[in-house]
Design an enzyme around this catalytic site. Sequence first.
Site, PDB file in Angstrom:
ATOM      1  N   GLY A   1       0.788  -1.227   0.000  1.00 54.36           N
ATOM      2  CA  GLY A   1       0.000   0.000   0.000  1.00 54.36           C
ATOM      3  C   GLY A   1       0.815   1.271   0.000  1.00 54.36           C
ATOM      4  N   ILE A   2       0.409   2.220   0.837  1.00 52.80           N
ATOM      5  CA  ILE A   2       1.074   3.518   0.917  1.00 52.80           C
ATOM      6  C   ILE A   2       2.538   3.354   1.309  1.00 52.80           C
ATOM      7  CG2 ILE A   2       1.146   5.683   2.224  1.00 52.80           C
ATOM      8  CD1 ILE A   2      -1.927   5.507   2.423  1.00 52.80           C
TER       9      ILE A   2
ATOM     10  N   ASP B   1       7.248  -5.156  14.904  1.00 54.48           N
ATOM     11  CA  ASP B   1       5.937  -4.850  15.471  1.00 54.48           C
ATOM     12  C   ASP B   1       6.080  -3.477  16.107  1.00 54.48           C
ATOM     13  OD1 ASP B   1       3.674  -4.489  17.001  1.00 54.48           O
ATOM     14  OD2 ASP B   1       3.867  -6.361  18.128  1.00 54.48           O
TER      15      ASP B   1
ATOM     16  N   ASN C   1       3.962   4.993   9.228  1.00 57.80           N
ATOM     17  CA  ASN C   1       2.886   4.630   8.306  1.00 57.80           C
ATOM     18  C   ASN C   1       2.091   3.405   8.751  1.00 57.80           C
ATOM     19  OD1 ASN C   1       1.509   4.367   5.547  1.00 57.80           O
ATOM     20  ND2 ASN C   1       2.667   2.445   5.686  1.00 57.80           N
TER      21      ASN C   1
ATOM     22  N   TYR D   1     -10.348   3.142  15.253  1.00 55.57           N
ATOM     23  CA  TYR D   1      -9.546   3.764  14.204  1.00 55.57           C
ATOM     24  C   TYR D   1      -9.748   5.276  14.224  1.00 55.57           C
ATOM     25  CZ  TYR D   1      -7.597   4.669   9.566  1.00 55.57           C
ATOM     26  OH  TYR D   1      -6.847   5.150   8.516  1.00 55.57           O
TER      27      TYR D   1
ATOM     28  N   THR E   1      -5.684   0.631  -1.237  1.00 58.83           N
ATOM     29  CA  THR E   1      -4.735  -0.179  -0.489  1.00 58.83           C
ATOM     30  C   THR E   1      -5.243  -1.613  -0.424  1.00 58.83           C
ATOM     31  OG1 THR E   1      -5.837   0.187   1.637  1.00 58.83           O
ATOM     32  CG2 THR E   1      -4.161   1.814   0.979  1.00 58.83           C
TER      33      THR E   1
END
Length: 256
Positions: free
Chosen positions: A18-19, A59, A86, A154, A191
Amino acid sequence: MTERLQGKTAIITGGASGIGAAMVKRFAQEGAKVLSTDVQVELGRQVADEAGALFVEQDVSGEAGWQTVVAKAQSEFGRLDILVNNAGIVAAKSIEDIDLESWHHLLGINLTGVMLGCQNAIKAMKQNPGGSSGSIINIASTSAFTALPGDVTYTASKSAVRMLTRSVAVHCAQQGLNIRCNNIVPGGTHTGIIDAAKQVVPDIYDRVAAMSPMNRMGEGADMAGAAVYLASEDAAFVTGSDLLVDGGMLAVHPGY
């Protein structure tokens, strides 16, 4: 490419896809020496190898992992100029559905991981040859401005990241450190999470594209370009800011 990051070194978390993967590739193309981290080891190594970057399994919620990663960057590159926080996950659970284990797990990655990244990066950037210097880039979200009712954790984590960034930026400035800290605020972006959701929501691409008046999803390359700017000397007087890369999503009235 313009090699705007020539001579700089960077750590990018969540670099396997993804990003993050787009940033690993773009930063390397711009001349930076890059250390990419992720829990997806095989994919992370593949992306890093293609970009000519280093890869370390990490992690981000663990303090020891951060110490290891930053020490690796310093030993391999001799300095740390850029950190991109990120790595992040979603929970997809509302306030009525969220359980305590899921709450703590997401906050550990999305918020505590960002805090630990900032803390360890500042320590390393203060040790840079020639004096303290650096750019920390945190990945927030439009959900830090407009809440997701279906993902309370989130939403909370990304809102907290916005203010954490401001606190870090002002602290560094007031301490006389040449260390900047800013947020990138992606809109709906293509993504792996979106790809996975397509199995459940077949029209997810169209739905996400419709969030922006530009009527398309953001791509990893869009976010990588913004990160290059914030990491470069072009942004030398930019700190504590939100760089919206959302295709106008937050600019349009919801009635239009």
